[in-house]
Every structure is written in C-alpha cells, then in structure tokens.
Design a protein around this motif. Sequence first.
Motif, PDB file in Angstrom:
ATOM      1  N   ALA A  20       0.835  -1.212   0.000  1.00  0.00           N
ATOM      2  CA  ALA A  20       0.000   0.000   0.000  1.00  0.00           C
ATOM      3  C   ALA A  20       0.868   1.260   0.000  1.00  0.00           C
ATOM      4  O   ALA A  20       0.579   2.226  -0.721  1.00  0.00           O
ATOM      5  CB  ALA A  20      -0.929  -0.009   1.209  1.00  0.00           C
ATOM      6  N   GLN A  25      -0.666   4.964  -0.921  1.00  0.00           N
ATOM      7  CA  GLN A  25      -1.952   4.993  -0.231  1.00  0.00           C
ATOM      8  C   GLN A  25      -1.794   5.393   1.239  1.00  0.00           C
ATOM      9  O   GLN A  25      -0.830   5.015   1.901  1.00  0.00           O
ATOM     10  CB  GLN A  25      -2.632   3.625  -0.345  1.00  0.00           C
ATOM     11  CG  GLN A  25      -3.017   3.310  -1.783  1.00  0.00           C
ATOM     12  CD  GLN A  25      -3.591   1.917  -1.944  1.00  0.00           C
ATOM     13  OE1 GLN A  25      -2.942   0.939  -1.587  1.00  0.00           O
ATOM     14  NE2 GLN A  25      -4.794   1.842  -2.483  1.00  0.00           N
ATOM     15  N   LYS A  26      -2.756   6.160   1.708  1.00  0.00           N
ATOM     16  CA  LYS A  26      -2.776   6.648   3.085  1.00  0.00           C
ATOM     17  C   LYS A  26      -3.477   5.606   3.962  1.00  0.00           C
ATOM     18  O   LYS A  26      -4.627   5.242   3.698  1.00  0.00           O
ATOM     19  CB  LYS A  26      -3.525   7.978   3.133  1.00  0.00           C
ATOM     20  CG  LYS A  26      -3.447   8.703   4.443  1.00  0.00           C
ATOM     21  CD  LYS A  26      -4.116  10.075   4.296  1.00  0.00           C
ATOM     22  CE  LYS A  26      -4.018  10.882   5.558  1.00  0.00           C
ATOM     23  NZ  LYS A  26      -4.687  12.188   5.387  1.00  0.00           N
ATOM     24  N   ARG A  49     -12.267   5.429   7.985  1.00  0.00           N
ATOM     25  CA  ARG A  49     -11.969   5.208   6.559  1.00  0.00           C
ATOM     26  C   ARG A  49     -11.932   6.523   5.797  1.00  0.00           C
ATOM     27  O   ARG A  49     -11.138   6.704   4.876  1.00  0.00           O
ATOM     28  CB  ARG A  49     -12.986   4.251   5.949  1.00  0.00           C
ATOM     29  CG  ARG A  49     -12.801   3.991   4.463  1.00  0.00           C
ATOM     30  CD  ARG A  49     -11.418   3.390   4.157  1.00  0.00           C
ATOM     31  NE  ARG A  49     -11.233   3.149   2.753  1.00  0.00           N
ATOM     32  CZ  ARG A  49     -11.477   2.001   2.132  1.00  0.00           C
ATOM     33  NH1 ARG A  49     -11.927   0.973   2.814  1.00  0.00           N
ATOM     34  NH2 ARG A  49     -11.275   1.881   0.855  1.00  0.00           N
ATOM     35  N   SER A  50     -12.763   7.478   6.203  1.00  0.00           N
ATOM     36  CA  SER A  50     -12.807   8.768   5.510  1.00  0.00           C
ATOM     37  C   SER A  50     -11.510   9.561   5.677  1.00  0.00           C
ATOM     38  O   SER A  50     -11.267  10.521   4.947  1.00  0.00           O
ATOM     39  CB  SER A  50     -13.992   9.604   6.003  1.00  0.00           C
ATOM     40  OG  SER A  50     -13.725  10.174   7.276  1.00  0.00           O
ATOM     41  N   GLY A  52      -8.498   8.356   5.165  1.00  0.00           N
ATOM     42  CA  GLY A  52      -7.428   7.839   4.319  1.00  0.00           C
ATOM     43  C   GLY A  52      -7.955   6.926   3.232  1.00  0.00           C
ATOM     44  O   GLY A  52      -9.161   6.840   3.009  1.00  0.00           O
ATOM     45  N   ASP A  53      -7.037   6.230   2.586  1.00  0.00           N
ATOM     46  CA  ASP A  53      -7.401   5.326   1.489  1.00  0.00           C
ATOM     47  C   ASP A  53      -7.757   3.927   1.967  1.00  0.00           C
ATOM     48  O   ASP A  53      -8.588   3.246   1.363  1.00  0.00           O
ATOM     49  CB  ASP A  53      -6.230   5.209   0.499  1.00  0.00           C
ATOM     50  CG  ASP A  53      -5.845   6.552  -0.082  1.00  0.00           C
ATOM     51  OD1 ASP A  53      -6.738   7.249  -0.602  1.00  0.00           O
ATOM     52  OD2 ASP A  53      -4.650   6.910   0.002  1.00  0.00           O
ATOM     53  N   LEU A  54      -7.099   3.481   3.037  1.00  0.00           N
ATOM     54  CA  LEU A  54      -7.267   2.122   3.540  1.00  0.00           C
ATOM     55  C   LEU A  54      -7.436   2.148   5.054  1.00  0.00           C
ATOM     56  O   LEU A  54      -6.779   2.943   5.734  1.00  0.00           O
ATOM     57  CB  LEU A  54      -6.039   1.272   3.192  1.00  0.00           C
ATOM     58  CG  LEU A  54      -5.711   1.134   1.702  1.00  0.00           C
ATOM     59  CD1 LEU A  54      -4.332   0.520   1.525  1.00  0.00           C
ATOM     60  CD2 LEU A  54      -6.767   0.317   0.986  1.00  0.00           C
ATOM     61  N   SER A  92     -10.613  -2.294   5.261  1.00  0.00           N
ATOM     62  CA  SER A  92      -9.709  -2.839   4.246  1.00  0.00           C
ATOM     63  C   SER A  92      -8.999  -4.097   4.721  1.00  0.00           C
ATOM     64  O   SER A  92      -8.712  -4.994   3.932  1.00  0.00           O
ATOM     65  CB  SER A  92      -8.663  -1.795   3.864  1.00  0.00           C
ATOM     66  OG  SER A  92      -9.277  -0.588   3.494  1.00  0.00           O
TER      67      SER A  92
END
Length: 154
Positions: A20, A25-26, A49-50, A52-54, A92
């Motif tokens: 990741a 990805q954050k 989740r909001s 970052g990405d994962l 995730s």
Amino acid sequence: MKAKSKILGPRQLKKWVETARKKGQKIVFTNGCFDILHAGHVSVLEFSRSKGDLLVVGLNSDASVRRLKGPTRPVNTQADRALVLAALESVSAVCIFNEDTPYNLIKLVRPDVLVKGGDYKPSEIVGREFAKKVVRFALLKGRSTTNIIKKVSK
C-alpha cells in the motif's frame, strides 16, 4: 473481494502495508473489541476510513477481551467478529492481536492516521508515537455493547 481474504496475520499485514505504501496509499488504523456490532461501531469505522485510502482494524482476541471486559465476554468469537468486520465496505484489513493494547500492531503498521474514541485523552492513546496524525472520534451517545447486553439480559 471476499471478506475472509481481508483477515490478515501480522506477517501478511506487514507485506500488505508495504504494498500500500509503495502505491502511495494513506493508511488509517483503529482498534477495538467489536463484540456485538452496532451503530457506534459503524460510525467510527466509516469516520476512520474517511481519513485515508485504507483502514486497518486491530481486533482484540478473545483472551484479550476477557481480560479487559470480564469472563462473560466476548459474546462472539474472534473469528466471527473478524469476519463481520471484514465484510464491511469501510474496512480494508483486520488483524487480531492478543495483547491488552494494540501497541505492537500500531508499531508494525505505522499508520498515517490513528483513530481513537473521544473518551481517550490524547496522552492516553496507545501507539500515538508511531502515527503521523492522531484523530479522536466523538462517540455516539448510548451506543455500546455493554448497553446492548444489559437490554437483552432484562
């Protein structure tokens, strides 16, 4: 993606995090017992989740929950709790930890964002030194597994 494939051991999680990061990805981390999933849990997971990405969720093992909550807990096994969490769109990856705190798991993940409930003071948040940023989440009033158990037991 099948929910079961999102449940990772520490070694698998380490590789997953490395992949990741290479993709830029954050990564966000939160943790808990998640014994009986309720609206408060869903809210904190979606909020997390909001950021970052994962989203990686550290899940207390059955033994850890018993030490923290008492001999009648957890209601649901760690395998069942992990599967339910992993089935959520906002989650995730899920990794079970046996310790009383997720310190070692946070150290392994080194998240971009660490999310914890607003009932914790910033100085009480375990693993904060391994995160780039710590965010506290305002808990939903009256939503707790303990309250659900009390209602059902009446």
